[in-house]
Design an enzyme around this catalytic site. Structure first.
Site: not given
Lengths: 485, 292
Positions: A393, A245, A188, A262, A240-243, A296
């Site tokens: 970030e 993830g 995706k 990642e 993508g974002s830590t959130e 990132c």
């Protein structure tokens, strides 16, 4: 040394878009063919530099995701995992060659859909994407040497969710190792940058890749969530974002499905007083203004040894005044468009928090285009480690400058973050490079360089920057299991 | 125990926790009864609280600093020293395993020998991991590019409930061989061999805090440990309850912890896979410039 910009006039040098052929709308790519889901809503993808609509794509829902996963399952069980590694590898080599053959077209398309300068899509994204396929193709018949014992097995169907900052390159990082190791994929792409992934689907057709080995579903985070949580999936790979993830890790709890993440970063770029300053300035610029800071592993926290900070900042400001911000398709452009209105809003808000918390903002003087999404290359000084701009970030062209006195302090400040993706060290002393490198909690450490990537070089984070590696022999483990397990 | 005609009363041991190289009671003052395989009373064992668990994490963080800075050769020698110390207590371990697990002497000795040999096996890995897992990467540019494994940091592990010694050793050793420090929660129903192992570790030149062993209820301690901000990884080997395991994995996501969850039917005799160690490692890639 002067603060004056060089003021060299440049004539426009736009790359032609005639090479690109964009359909007015796209279906999703399942089982080797584009299908038009009857009921799926559609949304527009725009050129962030002009806000012009480029095309319309599908918001894939549960039926589409299920169909894609089922196609990938069939292709895995009946064709792809049964094929010899040598034959599989040849398909992956074909994809590498197709990417090289159509590199210019895809680079232009990438710059149009993403907003990144053509100089970068042409010289970085596309060559590296092809290199990733070429590198991994050669692994397909050598998996006994991957460090997982003899005859390691593929995992099955890999759900791969990628971000908008390097759309085709992130596709390559995900798809190439998955295919080489005998997995099939449902990919995706990000909702703001789906077009190069859809062009890649066409490459899969040109390569005669067996149907179902690569499936591509478009949509926003809802589609990603459906895909990550789909029961037929054996592995989820997310960048993508830590959130997000964390949400995915949470949703996979208890399933025993494999996961690699990642995620975000807040990298320290550390400049010692013996560093070659002009080279360091280039490295700092490459570290944070490359790809508009939508990286990132961007070197977003500059740690400068106190004795040289004034000198360095003068040189850095001077260099920033020569950066050309504007039309991504202009071959002279250094900094392109911010990828979306939403991202621009986040950057603006975080920069304002820097002002509010007492940091000093300086932006390179540049004329920004009237349309599209833009943010000038910006430096914050008088930043404390507690400021939001030193902790969160920003994912934009915003640099926070902090200082240190001793190597120990540099290490402590660099590691003072929940992230741990990358770090930079600038010094002439080789022993200090290795001393620092061994103490920094970061998955990638660049010495006297920054933002270098290579398919042979494992990439990935410590801590909340995620787990698992992409690239190199270490990256294969993300898509294989030991034969006996 | 008899000597001549006089009966001698055995001196019983107080079973305590192992935190930061010391043997404290639980700060809560609690103990719980441990029974043998036939339901006979063995001892009152310290029942660690969540506070004890937090103290153990603090000790592990301290232990990790010195342990991860030690040379691989040194770590290998310390792990080998653990085997030496266990060998000297072989009979004690076998007796405790037999009583805890309800097996015969032969089986208990076989388990003990395998546990001792497991330390020897892992001792040898300390200075080979970087060579087997690490790589020199041929990048397209003027760099010496290499990747090396590094310990992830503090690992909280729940030892298997059934295999009280071999399972415990097979869970602790792969965590610490690379420089991690750990908080190990011993088998709740069979904790005695774990307490004896703690005494072995305390005399094996292992820096204080590298291994901390808690006895008590994993279901009580684990939720806060899974969410703990200074814990890097979990090994849920001993969590049989799938609901609890899923909950802990969810809690671990809040800080993106590495979570290891071996299959419940693990055969602890089998030579372990590299994954037992590599799941608790980070890979660091360094780009070092080349030039004149």
């Amino acid at each position: 040394m002067t603060d004056e910009p060089s003021g060299f006039p440049y004539a426009p040098a736009p790359e032609s878009t005639a090479i690109v052929n964009i359909s007015s709308s796209y279906g999703i790519f399942i089982d080797g063919a584009f299908v038009e889901p009857a009921d799926a809503p559609r949304f527009k993808t725009i050129n962030p530099a002009t806000e012009e609509v480029l095309s319309e794509v599908c918001q894939a829902g549960a039926p589409e995701v299920a169909a894609a996963v089922a196609a990938a399952r069939r292709a895995h069980d009946e064709v792809w995992s049964a094929m010899s590694g040598a034959e599989r590898g040849k398909y992956v080599y074909r994809l590498a060659r197709l990417l090289q053959e159509r590199a210019r077209e895809l680079a232009v398309l990438e710059s149009m859909d993403n907003g990144k300068p053509i100089r970068e899509s042409r010289d970085v994204d596309l060559p590296l994407a092809a290199a990733h396929f070429f590198y991994h193709a050669g692994w397909a018949d050598k998996l006994d040497h991957a460090g997982l014992g003899r005859d390691p097995r593929s995992l099955g169907v890999a759900a791969q969710i990628i971000p908008w900052n390097f759309p085709l390159l992130m596709l390559a990082w995900k798809v190439a190792p998955a295919l080489a190791t005998g997995n099939t994929v449902v990919l995706k792409p990000a909702e703001t940058t789906p077009l190069t992934a859809l062009a890649f689907a066409e490459l899969c057709q040109q390569a005669d890749l067996p149907p179902g080995v690569v499936n591509i579903v478009t949509g926003d985070g809802r589609t990603g969530q459906l895909l990550a949580e789909c029961e037929g999936v054996d592995k989820v790979a997310f960048t993508g974002s830590t959130e997000v993830g964390k949400q995915i890790q949470r949703s996979l709890a208890g399933t025993r499905r494999r996961l690699t993440l990642e995620l975000g970063g807040k990298a320290a770029n550390i400049i010692f007083d013996d560093a070659p300053l002009d080279e360091a300035v280039e490295g700092i610029v490459n570290g944070i203004y490359f790809n508009q800071g939508h990286v990132c592993c961007a070197g977003s926290r500059l740690l400068v040894q106190e004795s040289i900070v004034e000198d360095l900042l003068v040189r850095l400001r001077r260099r920033l005044q020569t950066l050309r911000v504007g039309d991504p398709l202009d071959k002279n452009t250094d900094v392109g468009a911010i990828n979306s209105a939403a991202q621009l809003e986040r950057i603006v808000a975080l920069a304002e928090s820097g002002d509010a918390e007492g940091a000093q903002r300086w932006s390179a003087p540049c004329t920004l285009p009237d349309r599209g999404f833009w943010f000038p290359p910006t430096i914050f000084t008088s930043v404390s480690t507690a400021h939001r701009i030193a902790r969160e970030e920003i994912f934009g062209p915003v640099l926070s400058v902090l200082t240190f006195r001793t190597p120990d302090e540099a290490v402590e400040k660099a590691n003072n973050t929940p992230y741990g993706l990358s770090a930079g060290i600038w010094t002439e002393k080789g022993s200090r490079i290795l001393w620092m490198a061994s103490r920094l909690r970061a998955g990638v450490v660049w010495a006297n360089t920054f933002n270098q990537f290579d398919p042979a070089s494992p990439f990935g984070g410590y801590g909340e920057s995620g787990f698992g590696r992409e690239g190199g022999r270490a990256g294969l483990a993300a898509y294989l299991q030991e034969a006996s397990s | 125990m008899e000597e001549g005609n006089k009966r001698r009363l055995a001196v019983r041991k107080t079973f305590k926790l192992y935190i930061g190289g010391a043997f404290p009671r639980s700060e809560s003052g609690r103990t719980y009864q441990v029974l043998d395989a036939h339901g006979g009373f063995i001892a009152n064992v310290a029942k660690a609280s969540r506070k004890d668990a937090r103290d153990a994490v603090l000790s592990a963080r301290t232990g990790h600093r010195s342990w991860s800075a030690a040379t691989a050769y040194n770590r290998g020698q310390v792990l080998y020293r653990v085997a030496e110390m266990m060998e000297g207590r072989r009979a004690q371990f076998a007796a405790e395993v037999a009583r805890a697990e309800g097996c015969g002497t032969t089986d208990a000795e076989r388990i003990t020998d395998a546990a001792i040999d497991r330390w020897v096996w892992y001792a040898g890995w300390a200075d080979k991991l970087a060579q087997v897992i690490g790589t020199a990467n041929p990048v397209a540019g003027p760099f010496f590019n290499f990747s090396v494994p590094e310990p992830t940091g503090v690992v909280v592990l729940v030892a298997p409930d059934d295999s009280s010694l071999l399972g415990l050793v097979s869970t602790i050793a792969p965590a610490i061989v690379s420089g991690n420090a750990c908080v190990a929660i011993a088998s709740q129903t069979r904790p005695i061999p774990a307490v004896t192992l703690a005494e072995v570790l305390a005399t094996s030149d292992l820096p204080a805090g590298v291994v901390n062993i808690l006895t008590g209820d994993p279901a009580e301690m684990m939720p806060s440990l899974a969410a703990h901000g200074d814990v890097n990884a979990l090994d849920l080997a001993g969590i049989g309850d799938v609901e609890l395991a899923a909950r802990l994995e969810r809690d671990a996501a809040g800080t993106v912890k590495r979570v290891r969850r071996p299959q419940p039917d693990a055969n602890w005799y089998r030579t372990p896979s590299l994954a037992a160690m590599s799941d608790l490692l980070e890979i660091k890639t360094v780009w070092h410039p080349q030039g004149i």
